[in-house]
Design an enzyme around this catalytic site. Structure first.
Site, mmCIF file in Angstrom:
data_model
loop_
_atom_site.group_PDB
_atom_site.id
_atom_site.type_symbol
_atom_site.label_atom_id
_atom_site.label_comp_id
_atom_site.label_asym_id
_atom_site.label_seq_id
_atom_site.Cartn_x
_atom_site.Cartn_y
_atom_site.Cartn_z
ATOM 1 N N ASP A 164 16.246 -51.961 104.239
ATOM 2 C CA ASP A 164 16.842 -52.377 105.502
ATOM 3 C C ASP A 164 15.736 -52.578 106.516
ATOM 4 O O ASP A 164 14.697 -51.908 106.457
ATOM 5 C CB ASP A 164 17.827 -51.319 106.007
ATOM 6 C CG ASP A 164 19.110 -51.265 105.194
ATOM 7 O OD1 ASP A 164 19.494 -52.288 104.603
ATOM 8 O OD2 ASP A 164 19.744 -50.192 105.164
ATOM 9 N N ASP A 201 23.484 -57.465 104.066
ATOM 10 C CA ASP A 201 24.580 -56.825 104.795
ATOM 11 C C ASP A 201 25.214 -57.804 105.780
ATOM 12 O O ASP A 201 26.436 -57.834 105.939
ATOM 13 C CB ASP A 201 24.077 -55.597 105.553
ATOM 14 C CG ASP A 201 23.481 -54.535 104.647
ATOM 15 O OD1 ASP A 201 23.879 -54.450 103.467
ATOM 16 O OD2 ASP A 201 22.611 -53.777 105.126
#
EC number: 3.4.23.36
Length: 173
Positions: free
Chosen positions: A123, A141
């Site tokens: 991330d 995402d």
């Protein structure tokens, strides 16, 4: 086979491929350019911050000991297979729902690649508004979220098929 791709939602796999490539390129840049937890500020409220997510969304089950890697990978593979089936079943003209499926597919596969290669998801998109900090996330995402939003809007605004009218006098409905 080419006719199936041309006439079905499989025609939208180009979008999944582009988003998957964008996801993987940005994650590669992140691990090559930043140390773990290092941030590079873009704006006062937005940074690139390298983080590892061992769980699912919002690090759900992130500290469960490792078994969750296999569970989330299996779920993503099943969901991805189902999305490809839905794309094949849909007409290529069902633009919005095919776009949604392609985005969700790319996001699921992007995170599966990470889980299989590293055991965690990379991330790096980090929003901090001062009074609230959103959990760090990635392009995959974002694709999943965008696809889900499109599906919700599509469910509200899609033209519904009109029911077939029964002939007058037919009471066996």
């Amino acid at each position: 086979m080419a006719e199936i791709i041309e006439k079905s939602g499989l025609r939208w796999l180009w979008l999944a491929a582009i988003m998957l490539a964008l996801d993987q390129v940005t994650k590669y840049w992140t691990i090559q350019s930043l140390d773990l937890y290092e941030s590079y500020e873009i704006f006062s409220f937005f940074s690139f911050t390298y983080a590892r997510n061992y769980g699912a969304a919002f690090s759900f089950l992130g500290d469960a000991g490792g078994w969750q890697r296999y569970l989330f990978t299996a779920i993503a593979i099943v969901v991805s297979s189902y999305l490809v089936y839905l794309l094949k079943k849909n007409a290529s003209t069902d633009r919005w729902i095919n776009c949604a499926y392609a985005l969700i597919l790319s996001g699921a596969l992007g995170n599966v690649v990470d889980r299989m290669m590293f055991g965690y998801v990379i991330d790096f998109l980090d929003f901090d508004l001062g009074f609230y900090r959103w959990p760090t996330f990635n392009i995959a995402d974002s694709a999943i979220f965008t696809g889900a939003v499109i599906m919700i809007f599509e469910s509200f605004f899609a033209k519904q098929a009109k029911p077939i009218k029964q002939p007058k006098g037919n009471k066996n409905v």
